[in-house]
Design a protein around this motif. Structure first.
Motif, short mmCIF file in Angstrom:
data_model
loop_
_atom_site.label_atom_id
_atom_site.label_comp_id
_atom_site.label_asym_id
_atom_site.label_seq_id
_atom_site.Cartn_x
_atom_site.Cartn_y
_atom_site.Cartn_z
N TYR A 1 26.69 18.50 -22.20
CA TYR A 1 28.08 17.81 -21.74
C TYR A 1 29.11 18.11 -22.59
O TYR A 1 28.89 18.35 -24.05
N ASN A 2 30.51 17.81 -22.15
CA ASN A 2 31.71 17.84 -23.00
C ASN A 2 32.24 16.29 -23.29
O ASN A 2 31.68 15.69 -22.46
N VAL A 3 33.09 16.19 -24.07
CA VAL A 3 33.39 14.86 -24.44
C VAL A 3 34.05 14.28 -23.04
O VAL A 3 35.08 14.99 -22.71
N GLY A 4 33.80 13.07 -22.79
CA GLY A 4 34.24 12.58 -21.57
C GLY A 4 33.50 12.95 -20.32
O GLY A 4 34.25 12.45 -19.11
N ASP A 5 32.74 13.79 -20.12
CA ASP A 5 31.83 14.09 -18.93
C ASP A 5 31.15 12.93 -18.47
O ASP A 5 30.61 12.12 -19.23
N GLU A 6 31.31 12.80 -17.12
CA GLU A 6 30.30 11.80 -16.55
C GLU A 6 28.97 12.05 -16.59
O GLU A 6 28.63 13.25 -16.17
N VAL A 7 27.95 11.32 -17.04
CA VAL A 7 26.57 11.87 -17.27
C VAL A 7 25.77 10.93 -16.04
O VAL A 7 26.01 9.83 -15.88
N PRO A 8 24.93 11.73 -15.40
CA PRO A 8 24.11 11.15 -14.32
C PRO A 8 23.39 9.62 -14.87
O PRO A 8 22.69 9.53 -15.80
N PHE A 9 23.57 8.57 -14.19
CA PHE A 9 23.03 7.33 -14.51
C PHE A 9 22.72 6.81 -13.28
O PHE A 9 23.33 6.47 -12.23
N LEU B 1 28.87 5.56 -18.20
CA LEU B 1 28.63 6.03 -19.54
C LEU B 1 29.20 7.22 -19.93
O LEU B 1 28.27 8.34 -19.74
N LYS B 2 30.35 7.65 -20.29
CA LYS B 2 30.91 9.01 -20.42
C LYS B 2 30.42 9.26 -21.59
O LYS B 2 30.27 8.63 -22.91
N PHE B 3 30.28 10.68 -21.65
CA PHE B 3 29.77 11.24 -23.02
C PHE B 3 30.46 11.38 -24.19
O PHE B 3 31.75 11.56 -24.08
N LYS B 4 29.98 10.62 -25.27
CA LYS B 4 30.61 10.50 -26.72
C LYS B 4 31.78 9.57 -26.67
O LYS B 4 32.51 9.71 -27.70
N LEU B 5 31.99 8.66 -25.63
CA LEU B 5 33.15 7.87 -25.68
C LEU B 5 32.58 6.57 -25.50
O LEU B 5 31.91 5.91 -24.86
N ASP B 6 32.74 5.56 -26.87
CA ASP B 6 32.57 4.36 -26.73
C ASP B 6 33.31 3.39 -25.92
O ASP B 6 34.50 3.91 -25.65
N ASN B 7 32.79 2.41 -25.43
CA ASN B 7 33.44 1.38 -24.66
C ASN B 7 32.82 -0.07 -24.79
O ASN B 7 31.57 -0.52 -24.85
N ASN C 1 26.38 18.88 -28.19
CA ASN C 1 26.76 18.55 -26.72
C ASN C 1 25.39 17.89 -25.90
O ASN C 1 25.37 18.24 -24.53
N GLN C 2 24.48 17.59 -26.38
CA GLN C 2 23.22 16.97 -25.60
C GLN C 2 22.91 15.65 -26.14
O GLN C 2 23.00 15.18 -27.33
N ILE C 3 22.32 14.82 -25.22
CA ILE C 3 21.91 13.46 -25.35
C ILE C 3 20.48 13.40 -25.62
O ILE C 3 19.64 14.18 -25.12
N ILE C 4 20.22 12.89 -26.99
CA ILE C 4 18.93 12.76 -27.37
C ILE C 4 17.94 11.55 -27.29
O ILE C 4 16.73 11.64 -26.84
N GLU C 5 18.96 10.24 -27.36
CA GLU C 5 18.17 9.20 -27.13
C GLU C 5 19.25 8.04 -26.56
O GLU C 5 20.32 8.20 -26.92
#
Length: 587
Positions: free
Chosen positions: A28-36, A87-93, A166-170
């Motif tokens: 993913y790139n920063v701000g991409d929507e990740v399947p939830f 929960l967008k990739f690498k964007l805190d909220n 650019n990968q989600i680990i945990e």
């Protein structure tokens, strides 16, 4: 046949593509929507009692869209649906509003009952499972005023996510106890549900991101226990082989030496020599016996193929539902093994009647299992849990078995009958044999089944505990290599004991070793089923539904091991008996 080939191809392709995910699928790139996806809720101590997520009065999206699931996901009881979480990739909220919901008294009662039973929720983010609790109970029994327990509903979830480039680990989900609302009283409430997400970087590679789930179990498990279990099993094997070499081989050589010494009186004293005319007499219930061998061979092939799929990477912990799908497909395809084994062995003794053995091979395990599964499905449907299979899934399974499984069973039987090997020893179909002298306890059926079941079981009991904790807990088993070593140790110990106990039986001039050798190996499954009662008593599982699911599927698994190990035990004994009597003839 063309339709069956097409259907089989579609199922295999669905299994492979839905269960195997490469690294490129999770970039993913920063701000991409990740399947939830939200999945299900249920009591923590009852893994089989799960309900769809939105059966609880959580925040609903405008349109609930169930995720298209594979066959294995449906069999696992997964019911993934969309959610309002973003929960967008690498964007805190921080403190993002999920929804504002008015909770009526019925919803309050439902939440309160769920909290009292320690309900958890399960979600999936980028195919990573995450869990959290719905609420908490504060026990006020210690206070002087003797107030009733206080129930708190968590209204805020904090997600902590780790990424590597650019990968989600945990990802973890924490229900904030400081952001909870008291729902002890039956009053309407307006609650604003919120969530936060924080991202951090990690050096853990993508291929190792599932390792942390190895520790997530209802019962504490450490990796060192697996290796200790293997060492324990190896020690038992070494001791058994030492006993076999020191006692058994020495006595057998003495018997053969006395048999060829030329003294007729000494020859008559050798027990197993006296029964050589009855040793290959056909066993009782020959069709049933051949069917048991065929079913055991099919199940053994199924287990070995599953291990091969795990080692090649097709089956791995991230593959949600792939194990169930693979079991269905491989069991269907190995129906040919059951038909061939039962028909070929039966045809060595009789030219007609092999059809009955093939029919029994197709129903000996499948029949009881379908009865148990159908009963459990009715129970699950009555309680409204996700374990209840939809009608469409049941229809697909029936079609697969009728269109593919039954024809393969029949084709295997035809080939086994037409291309059967010749039985290497002379045999007789006499119904009566010589009288068997009285024997000691360890040469009788109960004693031999106890010995043959206890020793292999003691070699695998520690790893069996880990397997039960994985099936009936929340630990994802990520060590197929150790599991395979344990299985091979089980097979090896069963084979060695089969040889040893068969020899003891023959020395007391008892030629009825066919069924007994099968029962000796299968007795390990009986010990495994007895252990399931101990495991249940030490667990926190409760309730009618969880109890019947636990013992129903435990009985099915132990019955499968009974047939598998019984087949291993018989063929080992058959090879041994042929060798020793061939040695007598050659000398």
């Amino acid at each position: 046949m063309e339709f069956s080939k097409l259907l089989l191809s579609l199922i295999i392709l669905q299994s492979l593509f839905s269960s195997r995910a490469s690294s490129s699928d999770h970039m993913y790139n920063v701000g991409d929507e990740v399947p939830f996806f939200v999945n299900k809720v249920g009591p923590l101590n009852n893994p089989s009692e799960t309900y769809q997520y939105y059966e609880m009065p959580f925040c609903l999206p405008d349109k609930v869209l169930p995720k298209k699931e594979s066959l294995g996901e449906v069999l696992n009881g997964d019911r993934l649906t969309n959610s309002l979480y973003m929960l967008k990739f690498k964007l805190d909220n921080t403190d993002a509003a999920l929804c504002q919901k008015k909770i009526n008294q019925n919803d309050i009662a439902k939440f309160r009952n769920a909290i009292a039973m320690d309900y958890y929720f399960q979600m999936y983010y980028d195919d990573l499972p995450l869990w959290g609790f719905i609420g908490k109970v504060e026990d006020n029994s210690w206070s002087m005023d003797g107030k009733a327990p206080t129930y708190f509903l968590f209204k805020h979830i904090q997600f902590n996510a780790l990424h590597n480039n650019n990968q989600i680990i945990e990802i973890h989900a924490f229900s904030d106890p400081n952001s909870a609302v008291d729902i002890t009283d039956d009053v309407d409430l307006d609650i604003t549900f919120t969530y936060s997400v924080f991202w951090n970087e990690t050096s853990t590679p993508f291929k190792s991101r599932m390792n942390r789930y190895l520790r997530a179990s209802l019962l504490p498990v450490h990796q060192k226990i697996h290796w200790f279990s293997c060492v324990n099993s190896v020690v038992i094997i070494v001791l058994l082989f030492g006993l076999l070499a020191f006692l058994f081989m020495q006595n057998l050589r003495n018997d053969l030496r006395r048999n060829t010494g030329g003294d007729e009186e000494e020859n008559k004293e050798i027990g197993w020599k006296c029964i050589q005319n009855d040793i290959f007499r056909c066993p009782l219930s020959m069709p049933l016996f051949c069917a048991a061998l065929g079913t055991g061979a099919q199940l053994l092939t199924l287990v070995l193929v599953l291990f091969a799929l795990a080692f090649t990477g097709i089956l791995y912990p991230q593959s949600r539902g792939a194990l169930s799908t693979s079991i269905i497909i491989v069991y269907t395809l190995t129906s040919a093994v059951a038909g061939y084994t039962s028909a070929s062995f039966y045809s060595q003794f009789a030219k007609t009647g092999w059809e009955r053995s093939v029919f029994l091979a197709g129903t000996l395990f499948f029949g009881p299992f379908i009865f148990i599964a159908f009963t459990l499905n009715l129970v699950a449907a009555y309680f409204g849990t996700t374990a209840a299979l939809p009608f469409g899934t049941i229809f697909v399974l029936v079609i697969v078995h009728m269109v593919i499984g039954i024809p393969l069973l029949a084709l295997g039987g035809l080939r086994g009958c037409n291309f059967r090997p010749e039985f290497q020893e002379s045999h007789t179909n006499r119904k009566f044999s010589r009288e068997v002298p009285p024997s000691t306890w360890y040469c009788r059926i109960p004693g031999q089944m106890f010995i043959a079941g206890l020793l292999p079981f003691s070699a695998i009991v520690m790893e069996l505990h880990q397997l039960y904790a994985s099936i009936w807990g929340y630990k994802i088993f990520t060590l197929p290599g150790i599991l395979f070593i344990t299985f091979m140790i089980l097979v090896l110990v069963t084979a060695v004991l089969s040889i040893l106990l068969t020899y003891f039986q023959l020395t007391v001039e008892d030629p009825d070793w066919w069924w007994r050798s099968f029962l000796r190996g299968g007795s390990v499954g009986i010990f495994m089923f007895l252990y399931s009662f101990y495991f249940y008593s030490k667990s926190s599982m409760s309730g009618f539904m969880q109890t019947v699911f636990y013992f129903g599927y435990s009985a099915s698994m132990c019955y499968a091991f009974f047939l598998m190990l019984g087949t291993v035990s018989f063929y080992t004994s058959l090879t041994f008996v042929r060798r020793i009597y061939h040695a007598v003839k050659s000398e």
